[in-house]
Design a protein around this motif. Structure first.
Motif, PDB file in Angstrom:
ATOM      1  N   LEU A 204       0.726  -1.116   0.019  1.00  0.00           N
ATOM      2  CA  LEU A 204      -0.162   0.132   0.153  1.00  0.00           C
ATOM      3  C   LEU A 204       0.954   1.222   0.025  1.00  0.00           C
ATOM      4  O   LEU A 204       0.316   2.125  -0.634  1.00  0.00           O
ATOM      5  N   LYS A 205       1.765   1.167   0.791  1.00  0.00           N
ATOM      6  CA  LYS A 205       2.818   2.343   0.804  1.00  0.00           C
ATOM      7  C   LYS A 205       3.506   2.679  -0.631  1.00  0.00           C
ATOM      8  O   LYS A 205       3.809   3.740  -1.280  1.00  0.00           O
ATOM      9  N   ALA A 206       3.837   1.347  -1.180  1.00  0.00           N
ATOM     10  CA  ALA A 206       4.407   1.809  -2.565  1.00  0.00           C
ATOM     11  C   ALA A 206       3.500   2.248  -3.584  1.00  0.00           C
ATOM     12  O   ALA A 206       3.811   2.810  -4.512  1.00  0.00           O
ATOM     13  N   THR A 207       2.030   1.289  -3.548  1.00  0.00           N
ATOM     14  CA  THR A 207       1.306   2.206  -4.330  1.00  0.00           C
ATOM     15  C   THR A 207       1.143   3.650  -4.285  1.00  0.00           C
ATOM     16  O   THR A 207       0.896   4.419  -5.168  1.00  0.00           O
ATOM     17  N   ALA A 208       1.117   4.176  -2.975  1.00  0.00           N
ATOM     18  CA  ALA A 208       1.087   5.316  -2.681  1.00  0.00           C
ATOM     19  C   ALA A 208       2.161   6.477  -2.988  1.00  0.00           C
ATOM     20  O   ALA A 208       1.934   7.658  -3.376  1.00  0.00           O
ATOM     21  N   THR A 209       3.316   5.776  -3.326  1.00  0.00           N
ATOM     22  CA  THR A 209       4.572   6.414  -3.636  1.00  0.00           C
ATOM     23  C   THR A 209       5.001   6.251  -5.069  1.00  0.00           C
ATOM     24  O   THR A 209       6.057   6.412  -5.574  1.00  0.00           O
ATOM     25  N   GLY A 210       4.043   5.571  -5.752  1.00  0.00           N
ATOM     26  CA  GLY A 210       4.191   5.418  -7.231  1.00  0.00           C
ATOM     27  C   GLY A 210       5.144   4.269  -7.603  1.00  0.00           C
ATOM     28  O   GLY A 210       5.720   4.310  -8.664  1.00  0.00           O
TER      29      GLY A 210
END
Length: 194
Positions: A49-55
């Motif tokens: 989810l963090k990776a999704t949020a940071t592209g």
């Protein structure tokens, strides 16, 4: 269905019922928290989810909520303990608002609640019968699960606009909701879902 928000769906982590291979709905007949492995699964999901949020790049140290990209704005979760614990881990890691909604609960298994997966499979002649037919086990029909998932999604989509919303629920309700959004009738995409 045209939606005003972007939705991410997540099934709860491994719980005691998954290890025991029994079904657990409401009311919860036994303590059914996440296992150690289930908690680890959700910590890994938080990183995704963090990776999704940071592209696509997980933040250094993995502790801070992303400040750019498509960050999750809020979480809605089933109130059954395994889903609740899953959502609370994510809430703590990402510092997000969290709301519980009973419409996101697992399919009601009626008198089969607490029985083994195999007993549930054997109880029904086929999955299609679970869509509409009443049964002696007083279990929730898939059309009833669909009705509550539609109700939830329509209410949330009316209430918010241009938000990224994480929905934490259970296997059956999530695939039923996903099919509804994609316009796939239940009868066309029945899956074995004990």
């Amino acid at each position: 269905m045209k939606l005003r928000n972007k939705y991410y769906i997540l099934r709860h982590g491994e719980a005691v019922s998954n290890v025991r291979q029994v079904v657990s709905s409401w009311p919860e007949k036994f303590k059914n928290p996440l296992t150690k492995h289930g908690k680890e699964m959700i910590i890994a999901a938080v990183e995704v989810l963090k990776a999704t949020a940071t592209g696509g790049v997980p933040p250094e140290g993995g502790k801070n909520h992303a400040t750019h990209g498509k960050a999750i704005d809020m979480i809605f979760s089933s109130d059954l303990i395994r889903a609740k614990q899953t959502a609370q881990i994510i809430q703590k890691e990402l510092n997000l608002p969290l709301k519980f909604d009973t419409r996101l609960r697992e399919v009601g298994f009626g008198t089969l609640n607490g029985k083994t997966n195999n007993e549930v499979i054997e109880a029904f002649s086929d999955e299609k019968s679970r869509i509409n037919q009443k049964n002696k086990f007083k279990s929730e029909r898939y059309k009833e699960v669909l009705a509550r998932m539609k109700s939830f999604l329509k209410d949330i989509d009316r209430q918010y606009k241009e938000k990224n919303i994480l929905i934490v629920s259970h296997q059956c309700p999530l695939w039923i909701m996903e099919n509804f959004v994609k316009g796939i009738p239940l009868k066309d995409d029945i899956k074995r879902n004990p």
